[in-house]
Design a protein around this motif. Structure first.
Motif, mmCIF file in Angstrom:
data_model
loop_
_atom_site.group_PDB
_atom_site.id
_atom_site.type_symbol
_atom_site.label_atom_id
_atom_site.label_comp_id
_atom_site.label_asym_id
_atom_site.label_seq_id
_atom_site.Cartn_x
_atom_site.Cartn_y
_atom_site.Cartn_z
ATOM 1 N N GLY A 240 0.500 15.489 29.346
ATOM 2 C CA GLY A 240 0.205 14.378 30.272
ATOM 3 C C GLY A 240 1.404 13.970 31.069
ATOM 4 O O GLY A 240 2.610 14.530 31.266
ATOM 5 N N HIS A 241 1.245 12.724 31.681
ATOM 6 C CA HIS A 241 2.046 11.931 32.664
ATOM 7 C C HIS A 241 1.942 10.433 32.466
ATOM 8 O O HIS A 241 1.026 9.963 32.142
ATOM 9 C CB HIS A 241 1.803 12.358 34.413
ATOM 10 C CG HIS A 241 2.729 12.255 34.813
ATOM 11 N ND1 HIS A 241 3.631 13.203 35.272
ATOM 12 C CD2 HIS A 241 3.340 10.948 35.987
ATOM 13 C CE1 HIS A 241 4.501 12.811 36.479
ATOM 14 N NE2 HIS A 241 4.306 11.483 36.486
ATOM 15 N N ASN B 275 -1.491 16.260 24.949
ATOM 16 C CA ASN B 275 -2.498 16.612 26.234
ATOM 17 C C ASN B 275 -1.806 17.115 27.640
ATOM 18 O O ASN B 275 -2.402 17.226 28.484
ATOM 19 C CB ASN B 275 -3.467 15.582 26.517
ATOM 20 C CG ASN B 275 -4.179 15.076 25.073
ATOM 21 O OD1 ASN B 275 -4.674 15.969 24.421
ATOM 22 N ND2 ASN B 275 -4.556 13.841 25.185
ATOM 23 N N ASN C 238 -4.524 11.720 29.310
ATOM 24 C CA ASN C 238 -3.484 12.469 29.560
ATOM 25 C C ASN C 238 -2.710 11.955 30.694
ATOM 26 O O ASN C 238 -1.799 12.400 31.249
ATOM 27 C CB ASN C 238 -3.561 13.788 29.903
ATOM 28 C CG ASN C 238 -4.574 14.071 31.305
ATOM 29 O OD1 ASN C 238 -5.271 13.385 31.535
ATOM 30 N ND2 ASN C 238 -4.843 15.320 31.312
ATOM 31 N N LEU C 239 -2.970 10.742 31.385
ATOM 32 C CA LEU C 239 -2.062 9.846 32.257
ATOM 33 C C LEU C 239 -2.106 8.630 31.738
ATOM 34 O O LEU C 239 -3.501 7.936 32.042
ATOM 35 C CB LEU C 239 -2.809 10.023 33.818
ATOM 36 C CG LEU C 239 -2.106 9.217 34.752
ATOM 37 C CD1 LEU C 239 -0.687 9.427 34.807
ATOM 38 C CD2 LEU C 239 -2.913 9.410 35.929
ATOM 39 N N LEU D 14 -0.038 11.645 25.129
ATOM 40 C CA LEU D 14 0.389 12.466 26.275
ATOM 41 C C LEU D 14 0.938 13.659 25.944
ATOM 42 O O LEU D 14 0.848 14.761 26.816
ATOM 43 C CB LEU D 14 1.457 11.406 27.055
ATOM 44 C CG LEU D 14 0.927 10.171 27.435
ATOM 45 C CD1 LEU D 14 1.876 9.174 28.415
ATOM 46 C CD2 LEU D 14 -0.470 10.208 28.441
ATOM 47 N N SER E 91 -8.572 15.027 34.998
ATOM 48 C CA SER E 91 -7.884 14.328 33.946
ATOM 49 C C SER E 91 -8.538 13.050 33.360
ATOM 50 O O SER E 91 -9.438 12.616 33.726
ATOM 51 C CB SER E 91 -6.446 13.484 34.714
ATOM 52 O OG SER E 91 -6.837 12.687 35.528
ATOM 53 N N VAL F 272 6.133 15.919 29.487
ATOM 54 C CA VAL F 272 5.561 15.036 29.999
ATOM 55 C C VAL F 272 6.508 14.286 31.321
ATOM 56 O O VAL F 272 7.571 14.054 30.834
ATOM 57 C CB VAL F 272 5.232 13.625 28.870
ATOM 58 C CG1 VAL F 272 4.788 12.553 29.454
ATOM 59 C CG2 VAL F 272 4.413 14.226 27.931
#
Length: 236
Positions: A121-122, A119, A72-73, A116, A6, A162
């Motif tokens: 993400g989170h 991608n 992405n995070l 995010l 990530s 997300v």
């Protein structure tokens, strides 16, 4: 989401819990970590990309996030504790706590949300047990507001795939605890809190309660208010 491979953006990543979070995601195989600080020279880990960031400054937020197109995070960790009380505290300090602890994460999240989403993400927001327990004046209010924001962002980002996790914790063995906590107050190790937080991200948890104090305070929310504040019953 999995941390392996990530790309992580950590605000306030030079010391304390932020540094522990940087170390934790690197240990789990993050491909790249952007770590921010007001002075990027304080970020000494050679395995991260240091970025200058003042979360309360929109221009600084724009400049820092522009350098991280692959995130992405996002971990919103940066914050400040000034201890300004409501009745006698400096209003400028109260505004500063709200500006940094609420508007700061909001501005960074708004800037990085499209990435995010793109991608897959989170988002991890660092709250406090004081999101639920009134103490330290405007600091508690700012963390309560951040908790409410996190719950709203979870609904906004869920349709886009997300996930959103909120971390609640009491005293951590950092400079903040040294300044504000009673000498005998229980303190969690930053590395242990970081491990629990990232476990929560990988498990897709909505909420992580990292210590007994956070669990106790949350469990008391549905009870009479004097459960948390017995002095109110004594003075009734």
């Amino acid at each position: 989401m999995k941390i392996q491979d990530s790309v992580v953006f950590v605000t306030g990543g030079s010391r304390g819990l932020g540094k522990a979070l940087v170390d934790e995601v690197l240990a789990r195989g993050a491909a790249k970590v952007y770590a921010t600080a007001r002075d990027p020279k304080t970020i000494t880990n050679p395995n991260v990309v240091p970025l200058q960031l003042e979360v309360s400054d929109p221009a600084s937020v724009a400049a820092a996030t522009a350098q991280a197109p692959d995130v992405n995070l996002l971990i919103n960790n940066a914050g400040v504790t000034l201890g300004a009380d409501y009745l006698n505290g400096d209003l400028a300090e109260i505004r500063r706590e709200i500006e940094i602890n609420f508007y700061g994460p909001l501005q960074v999240t708004r800037a990085l949300a499209p990435r995010l989403i793109a991608n897959g993400g989170h988002l991890l927001n660092i709250h406090s047990a004081l999101s639920w327990y009134a103490a330290f004046g405007a600091y508690g209010a700012s963390k309560a507001a951040l908790w409410a924001m996190t719950n709203g962002l979870r609904q906004d980002l869920h349709p886009h795939g997300v996930g959103v996790t909120g971390l609640h914790v009491g005293w951590i063995d950092t400079d903040m605890a040294t300044q504000w906590a009673a000498p005998d107050a229980p303190r969690s190790a930053p590395a242990d809190v970081a491990r629990q937080a990232i476990d929560g991200v990988e498990a897709g948890l909505h909420e992580v309660l990292a210590d007994d104090w956070s669990r106790t305070v949350k469990s008391a929310l549905a009870a009479d208010i004097t459960t948390l504040y017995p002095q109110l019953a004594e003075n009734a």
